[in-house]
Design a protein around this motif. Sequence first.
Motif, short mmCIF file in Angstrom:
data_model
loop_
_atom_site.label_atom_id
_atom_site.label_comp_id
_atom_site.label_asym_id
_atom_site.label_seq_id
_atom_site.Cartn_x
_atom_site.Cartn_y
_atom_site.Cartn_z
N UNK A 82 0.82 -1.10 -0.03
CA UNK A 82 -0.06 0.07 0.04
C UNK A 82 0.68 1.29 0.09
N UNK A 83 2.22 1.15 0.29
CA UNK A 83 2.98 2.28 0.36
C UNK A 83 3.63 2.65 -1.01
N UNK A 84 3.34 1.83 -2.04
CA UNK A 84 4.00 2.23 -3.16
C UNK A 84 3.15 3.11 -3.96
N UNK A 85 3.85 4.28 -4.31
CA UNK A 85 3.14 5.38 -5.11
C UNK A 85 2.95 4.98 -6.39
N UNK A 86 1.61 5.33 -6.98
CA UNK A 86 0.91 5.06 -8.14
C UNK A 86 0.96 6.12 -9.04
N UNK A 87 1.42 6.30 -10.16
CA UNK A 87 1.17 7.49 -11.09
C UNK A 87 0.09 6.63 -12.19
N UNK A 88 -0.94 7.24 -12.48
CA UNK A 88 -1.89 6.89 -13.42
C UNK A 88 -1.36 7.31 -14.76
N UNK A 106 -3.92 8.04 -5.79
CA UNK A 106 -2.88 7.93 -6.62
C UNK A 106 -1.89 9.05 -6.39
N UNK A 107 -0.71 9.01 -6.74
CA UNK A 107 0.09 10.08 -6.37
C UNK A 107 0.09 11.15 -7.38
N UNK A 108 -0.25 10.85 -8.75
CA UNK A 108 -0.03 11.73 -9.97
C UNK A 108 -0.65 11.20 -11.14
N UNK A 109 -0.93 12.09 -12.13
CA UNK A 109 -0.97 11.51 -13.62
C UNK A 109 -0.08 11.93 -14.27
N UNK A 110 0.13 11.14 -15.37
CA UNK A 110 0.78 11.51 -16.96
C UNK A 110 0.01 11.15 -18.13
N UNK A 118 8.42 15.54 -18.47
CA UNK A 118 7.21 15.54 -17.77
C UNK A 118 7.36 14.27 -16.96
N UNK A 119 7.59 13.22 -17.79
CA UNK A 119 7.35 11.84 -17.31
C UNK A 119 8.58 11.82 -16.16
N UNK A 120 9.81 12.15 -16.93
CA UNK A 120 11.02 11.83 -16.11
C UNK A 120 10.95 12.64 -14.85
N UNK A 126 8.34 12.02 -7.50
CA UNK A 126 7.65 10.92 -6.56
C UNK A 126 8.72 9.93 -5.81
N UNK A 127 9.63 9.67 -6.51
CA UNK A 127 10.66 8.81 -5.89
C UNK A 127 11.50 9.46 -4.82
N UNK A 128 11.95 10.65 -5.14
CA UNK A 128 12.23 11.55 -4.09
C UNK A 128 11.58 11.74 -2.79
N UNK A 129 10.22 11.81 -3.04
CA UNK A 129 9.39 12.01 -1.94
C UNK A 129 9.09 10.81 -1.21
#
Length: 620
Positions: A82-88, A106-110, A118-120, A126-129
């Motif tokens: 559940x801790x894994x961030x997900x970007x849709x 969700x953490x964010x959208x691309x 933008x993707x990078x 979010x990995x830094x966070x």
Amino acid sequence: MTKESDEAPKASVLVVDDTPENIDVLTDLLKDDYKVRAAVDGPTALSLVRKFPPDIVLLDIMMPGMNGYEVFQAIHDDPLTCHIPVIFITSMNEVESEKKGLDMGAADYITKPFSPPLVQARVRNHLALQDRRRALELEVQSRTRELADANAALANEVVLRTKAMERAEYLFNFDALTGLPNRRQFMDRLERLLARAQHDGGKLALVGVSLDRFNVVKTTLGGAVGDQMLAQTGQRLQHSLPAHDLLARTGGEEFAAVVSLATGLTGNAAEDAQELAARLRATLATPFELSSGKAEVRASAAYALFPDDGASAGELMRHMETTLEHVKLAGGNRAERFDRNIDSAAGAAFAIELRVRDALKTRALVPYYQPKVEPISGRVVGAETLVRWPIPGGGMISPGKFIPVAERSGLIDDIDRFMLEETCAQVAEWGKRFDDFRIAVNLSASAFQSDFLVANVRSALQRTGAQARHLELEITEHALITDLTVAISKLQALRDLGVRIALDDFGTGYSSMSYLRRLPLDVIKIDQSFVRDIERDRNAAAIVRALITMARALDLHIVAEGVETQAQLDFIVEHGGNAIVQGWIYCPAVPAAAMEEILAQGVIAVSATPKTDPNHVEDG
């Protein structure tokens, strides 16, 4: 130990998309910096998540069988993942679909088509966070082991820090007062909406709304009441827009909305945008119910159309805000579309602003002095200092051209300080030769409202050695009306220094016995707009007589400025008695050396012929 073992392991990314081409694109973008795995459907993705827990998941929403929302829910419900961030990943751009994912956690959208930078950036951020979260968790665990007896306190600290992080994440994207998206998120989403509209051949309108004279509301009713009005403004504007349209608070009392014009009422994009701007302004016309009572406020609006008025989010926003500022400066309470002429005027004003900055640095601005005269005796009693900007080779740049720009840009404060220092320095020199004179210097509304005004005047007198009795400060009525109690206190503090106070442009503002009798003044200056029309306008003559009567009743000295003809002078002498006269009938504003000669002569005669000067600019 090998070099490879010294390096930190790469973070892992799981890409889930039913389209192999999309997987290839994302893999190529990320493979140099991260360990990338891929899955083409939901069950495979869940298997990989459990077997090789990734640091972040890029998850397509629209997939056959098990869609992205279902996959996310399964990851989110598992305590181990559940801790894994997900970007849709989505090709959709509707606010509601984004909101659904964000509400789920969700953490964010691309969006597709992908923007590589933008993707990078989003994966990296979010990995830094996530790293910061992990570091925080490790710190909490370590301290818990070391301080077992303080376990309860540490648990509370974790809760507080988590809430602070959540709050910080929220404030990164949303305005705390209204709950609306902030400028950063608005611009990000505007970029995406423009890209979608460009792809689809659609039209968008960017509409800005600003409360007129909101600073007066805040000053009069207080900051807390002003915040209530802003919060209610956001609610009203939001209720006036369809749920899928984007609204944000972009700064201060300004709001912005971006709407699609594909389903407009008239079929004409400009007319539809004008109708929308009018509707948003109308929703703010109803009095606000505030803790201090009911309050009414007017609103200005401006709009720019995509793609007609701008090809990018930055350009469209700049054009809308330039127009909004133009509307407010012109009196507000209406809506206008962006016009290239407005942009040109703003560019010209900016060019002047840059020149003013340079003129202040190079000391190209200089003080000129216009004599003040007792008309019956011709005795020179002093002068008013006026800022002038000589042009190399001859001529002047009119104050009417650069002072308004300085006021809007805040440079007027620098000009005020410069003129005060220069005037005090000159007064100190003249004080060594002459005794009975007084030099007036203008203070802008901005300078008068500064908390440091009294200290600045005291410092200028002390540094230059000028005697306060030789200095007069001219202040406009407009500068005094914001807070009369504060104004009275500040004027009295200035008089306590020994300087004299003159009320400038008397009669053009809010002149009345009810407040003038309370102000610690010495002089009133009858504005030149009344003096100029004495000969041809009975009403102007009546007003001047009334102003002279009012000043006498208050036991104040009188200065009539802008006197240019013998008839005007005769009128002032007849009705003003001992009034002081300032104007071209005696002398234009002149450089310091010429003014020194006039002070040495002590008297000045009325000119037999009208003054002419190739360098003439409007005085006063």
